[in-house]
Design a protein around this motif. Structure first.
Motif, PDB file in Angstrom:
ATOM      1  N   LEU A  62       0.817  -1.211   0.000  1.00  0.00           N
ATOM      2  CA  LEU A  62       0.000   0.000   0.000  1.00  0.00           C
ATOM      3  C   LEU A  62       0.856   1.268   0.000  1.00  0.00           C
ATOM      4  N   SER A  63       2.100   1.150   0.470  1.00  0.00           N
ATOM      5  CA  SER A  63       2.985   2.316   0.500  1.00  0.00           C
ATOM      6  C   SER A  63       3.595   2.614  -0.867  1.00  0.00           C
ATOM      7  N   PHE A  64       3.645   1.610  -1.748  1.00  0.00           N
ATOM      8  CA  PHE A  64       4.286   1.772  -3.047  1.00  0.00           C
ATOM      9  C   PHE A  64       3.681   2.895  -3.900  1.00  0.00           C
ATOM     10  N   PRO A  65       2.337   2.980  -4.021  1.00  0.00           N
ATOM     11  CA  PRO A  65       1.773   4.052  -4.851  1.00  0.00           C
ATOM     12  C   PRO A  65       2.217   5.448  -4.425  1.00  0.00           C
ATOM     13  N   PHE A  66       2.410   5.650  -3.125  1.00  0.00           N
ATOM     14  CA  PHE A  66       2.837   6.965  -2.652  1.00  0.00           C
ATOM     15  C   PHE A  66       4.297   7.237  -3.014  1.00  0.00           C
ATOM     16  N   GLY A  67       5.132   6.183  -3.015  1.00  0.00           N
ATOM     17  CA  GLY A  67       6.509   6.353  -3.450  1.00  0.00           C
ATOM     18  C   GLY A  67       6.591   6.717  -4.919  1.00  0.00           C
ATOM     19  N   ILE A  68       5.733   6.084  -5.722  1.00  0.00           N
ATOM     20  CA  ILE A  68       5.686   6.398  -7.151  1.00  0.00           C
ATOM     21  C   ILE A  68       5.108   7.789  -7.377  1.00  0.00           C
ATOM     22  N   LEU A  69       4.044   8.096  -6.641  1.00  0.00           N
ATOM     23  CA  LEU A  69       3.366   9.382  -6.801  1.00  0.00           C
ATOM     24  C   LEU A  69       4.283  10.544  -6.430  1.00  0.00           C
ATOM     25  N   ALA A  70       5.130  10.359  -5.419  1.00  0.00           N
ATOM     26  CA  ALA A  70       6.053  11.419  -5.007  1.00  0.00           C
ATOM     27  C   ALA A  70       6.968  11.816  -6.162  1.00  0.00           C
ATOM     28  N   GLN A  71       7.472  10.830  -6.884  1.00  0.00           N
ATOM     29  CA  GLN A  71       8.359  11.117  -8.008  1.00  0.00           C
ATOM     30  C   GLN A  71       7.594  11.713  -9.185  1.00  0.00           C
ATOM     31  N   MET A  72       6.345  11.282  -9.384  1.00  0.00           N
ATOM     32  CA  MET A  72       5.520  11.857 -10.448  1.00  0.00           C
ATOM     33  C   MET A  72       5.203  13.320 -10.145  1.00  0.00           C
ATOM     34  N   PHE A  73       4.866  13.606  -8.891  1.00  0.00           N
ATOM     35  CA  PHE A  73       4.634  14.992  -8.492  1.00  0.00           C
ATOM     36  C   PHE A  73       5.879  15.840  -8.754  1.00  0.00           C
TER      37      PHE A  73
END
Length: 342
Positions: A51-62
């Motif tokens: 569940l933490s993975f999407p936020f790690g990906i989203l941080a880099q996309m942001f």
């Protein structure tokens, strides 16, 4: 001169690796790695890690989307707002360049900033030096966010410090009353002498000018925000980056029984300490991050071995995610059409 440069560049690559490796060796020299099998496959809840993975990906996309905000003034200046160049820089190039930059920094610390600018130059034709200049703005803003986050966290911890003083019977007044006038005088003299020696030492090693130049660069980066067309969007993306980073880290607390109860405040403290620790140039903060976060977890009552489990597993898994995103970006960029130089 060429030999000296080669030696310097080699040292820049090897020293961070040696430093990170030495810290990790010192921390795990007596660690039972065979016990990791039990933790990984029986004691750990992988649902929260996933569940933490999407936020790690989203941080880099942001981060990629935010970078576009600082690059747009450059494109406007170079292209003169020509219609066919209105979509440059492209979001897919920006995001993949950020993915690749984090993976590259695992090999050579701090090389990532140059990597993403080189990718942008190759695929969207934007000036390398001008793109690199926008990195100053990003670093300035991120530094301010970390400082703000640190200040808020410190304020939230004041009740914890008060509880500590009450339970131990210690108070600031009792500490101050222990000093005699002579003691205060000696302390003041030592403090002034230490400051003088520090200033002389910094000037001698030319660190003073570097620090001053860094602070000047941060200030110039903040001022350059006036060129950003949509400042509210820039601010929202910045908050999105750091909120995603925090959630990417915080959710891992629920993977383990020994950290799931620690709460939001502990997560904030360890997150701030870890964010400061990664300033030390090692691959993805390996070593300094482990030591800083492990030390803080112990202060919150986590056993030494359990704290070692946490930092080793969390850092390793999140590093593997960075590698996976880097590989994805490398493959995806192969299928993106290059645009000629503006």
């Amino acid at each position: 001169m060429e030999t000296k440069q080669i030696t310097t560049n080699t040292a820049k690559i090897l020293l961070p690796l040696i430093l990170g490796g030495a810290i990790l060796y010192w921390m795990y020299r007596d660690f039972d790695f065979q016990s990791l099998h039990q933790v990984l496959w029986h004691d750990m809840d992988w649902t929260w890690m996933l569940l933490s993975f999407p936020f790690g990906i989203l941080a880099q996309m942001f981060r990629g989307w935010r970078w576009r905000q600082t690059l747009e003034p450059i494109v406007k200046e170079e292209s003169g707002e020509r219609k066919e160049e209105s979509e440059i820089p492209r979001n897919k190039v920006l995001i993949n360049s950020v993915f690749l930059s984090y993976a590259a920094s695992l090999v050579i610390p701090r090389i990532g900033e140059f990597t993403r600018c080189a990718v942008l130059k190759r695929y969207d034709g934007i000036s390398f030096t001008k793109a690199l200049g926008t990195v100053v703005t990003e670093r300035a803003v991120d530094s301010l966010v970390v400082l703000l986050f640190s200040g808020i966290t410190l304020l939230l911890q004041i009740p914890v410090f008060q509880t500590f003083f009450n339970e131990t019977g210690t108070s600031i007044d009792s500490i101050i009353n222990r000093f005699t006038p002579t003691g205060w005088l000696v302390t003041a003299i030592c403090g002034v002498a230490a400051l003088i020696l520090l200033v002389v030492f910094m000037r001698y090693l030319s660190i003073y000018n570097k620090v001053r130049a860094t602070l000047s660069g941060i200030w110039q980066g903040v001022i350059s925000l006036k060129d950003v067309r949509n400042v509210p969007l820039f601010v929202c993306l910045t908050l999105g980056i750091w909120l995603s980073y925090f959630l990417h880290y915080y959710l891992t607390f629920f993977c383990f029984d020994f950290t799931s109860h620690l709460g939001l405040t502990c997560a904030m403290v360890t997150f701030v300490v870890g964010s400061i620790a990664v300033i030390v140039p090692t691959p993805n903060g390996a070593g300094p991050w482990h030591f800083a976060v492990k030390t803080m977890l112990i202060l919150y009552g986590v056993a030494d071995t359990e704290a070692l489990y946490f930092v080793l597993i969390v850092h390793t898994v999140q590093t593997m995610l960075v590698i996976a995103l880097g590989i994805w970006a490398w493959i995806h960029l192969m299928f993106i059409t290059k645009i000629k130089k503006l």
